[in-house]
Enzyme design. Sequence first.
Site: not given
Lengths: 384, 384
Positions: A169, A180, A260, A379, A384
């Site tokens: 992951k 990683t 991401e 990011n 939040t």
Amino acid sequence: MSSGITAPAGFAASGGTAGLKASGRPDLALVHNLGPSSAAAAVFTRNRVQAAPVRWSREVCDGSLRAVVLNSGGANACTGQPGHADAVEMAELTGAAVGCAPTEVAVCSTGLIGVRLPMDKLRTAIPTAAGALSPDGGADAATAIMTTDTVAKQAVWRGEGWSVGGMAKGAGMLAPGLATMLVVLTTDAVVDADSLQRSLSAATRVTFDRLDSDGCMSTNDTVLLLASGASGVPVALDDLTAAVTAVCHDLGQQLLSDAEGAAHDIAVEVVGAASEADALTVGRAITSSNLFKCAIFGRDPNWGRALAALGTTDAAFDPDEIDVSFNQVMVCRAGGIGEDRSLVDLSERAVHVLVDLHAGEHTATVWTNDLTYDYVKENAEYST
Amino acid sequence: MSSGITAPAGFAASGGTAGLKASGRPDLALVHNLGPSSAAAAVFTRNRVQAAPVRWSREVCDGSLRAVVLNSGGANACTGQPGHADAVEMAELTGAAVGCAPTEVAVCSTGLIGVRLPMDKLRTAIPTAAGALSPDGGADAATAIMTTDTVAKQAVWRGEGWSVGGMAKGAGMLAPGLATMLVVLTTDAVVDADSLQRSLSAATRVTFDRLDSDGCMSTNDTVLLLASGASGVPVALDDLTAAVTAVCHDLGQQLLSDAEGAAHDIAVEVVGAASEADALTVGRAITSSNLFKCAIFGRDPNWGRALAALGTTDAAFDPDEIDVSFNQVMVCRAGGIGEDRSLVDLSERAVHVLVDLHAGEHTATVWTNDLTYDYVKENAEYST
């Protein structure tokens, strides 16, 4: 056929939901080495700020492990002495549930830094996950360790009568040093702990260590390799290393593809270097340049930004001799203007940047992603 | 009252349009030191890939300069021998136009790397710009050196009977090492070249050198300081250094406020360090973390990302003793959870991050910006 970490014989795994994530998605995985061997090897983050589970696992992983407990939904990093006690308790709960000593259990956590884990939930969930352990549980475990990953990541390499499996992951905070967040590798080869560690170190050096998605090194990076010996097949060190490297490379490329917000996977290949260290230094300087990464997002073969980045290194080269190609078009020749940059097509996800330093015979490839709106969005909003 | 570089007596400047920019905006500036003194000091990028104008200016700036020619709309970097000849010709054209030797002329260029300058246009425009030189031309010159800057940047410090003036451009590619694309400073103080250089080096060390907007070091960074002596006032080294530092700090903060796409100006103040070098290393590790910078954009006081960043350094500290405050709220105490992060208000542009290493008495502040959608947009689209 069982996948990932349960593809090799002698392993059971499970994935479950402890309730650590607001989303209610799976967040707890167990891996159990059924033996006969319990040989194990490990590589950890080189960050000096290390999460409690890393401190614990580093302490207990002395060549032998029976189980691994992994959670997403909280990194248990920067949580002080209470956080350390939580990590120890996770090992105790797991050891009790699978029937081994706590010191035979590695602990891995991933998620937000600076938040305590809800141990009340884990006290119930770990025994439940142990009850669900299965020789077909690899995929469930791989799913349970996801955070911002969009797909579960598994890989298998099959030899003659033995195999290596893995899960990973990690989609952000991939970094030079160790790229990683969490990786568990398994093999049913018959191999001693020393060989296992040499094989793992050699494999990570040329795979995860050369993957730098966003330049940020995690507090929790952990790569574990467990050997059950259940195949009964002794394997030579070179063969094992090749197989472990193949699985690490496969998982590393999956991490890159799922990084991401990324729109491009970029391989920066440096050739003609005076040493492998020089090649790596130059590759990392380029892959850590935000301006270079923004240019790739904009499909712009901006070789000037690559040169500006490598100019900050102390690698051996003459700036007036460097060639740079984007997807086989040499847009920079001898440190100056080369082919027409409009000949470069950067519409595909895969981008190959070749840098020839003309200073020697050594090479290295470093992988990264582009810098995109979505990277910033994920990011900026993550906690939040 | 004349502003910026023409505020001190003994200087003329002009800004004009050579036609180097597709936008048709001003792109050529001249600065002429009318004397009596021609003392000069310079600081250049430490990037090993240096633009032709940097190579030229470094060669000729040996304590004396009469003029500076600056262009936006093209960096003349990575343009090989022909590019070097272009830079030399710019000095020759300027020297001929203002009546000095080419070796008394510094050349500064800014814009895209890897593109030749249209010399035919400059052959006409430089004499025209020389004809427009005026003791009131500071503002025009400051405007002509803008690239992605949204406002012209000027500053003045006034002493008793003498002054220091300055102009700057730079909004991206601000970097550790030397944070500014192009800066010209002037003074009418009576000062020798050695003192001038010591003053400039001391000033840049604590200002531009500590400004890291996006971690990318330019091929063209140049800071020049010219002294006319026209005030007739001799100035002590300490007084000069204080004045030059004040002007550099003012210009540096203007650069920060106008950095490409930024939504926050972030000051990372490191205290309790074992050495100033340690304080700087830790400050730079945090200001170069994309994850940290994205968090600030998202108004998230994500102290874990600050800790993860400083954990990659070799500075002296115990991870379990570090305190981190965002805008005076100590969200991380002793390496663990401190005040409630919801108490931190990051809605204002100015953000103050205080890191106490508890390892000594040294301090340093490094300035940076957040990482935003607009930063990515500007840098993905800049050259296309």
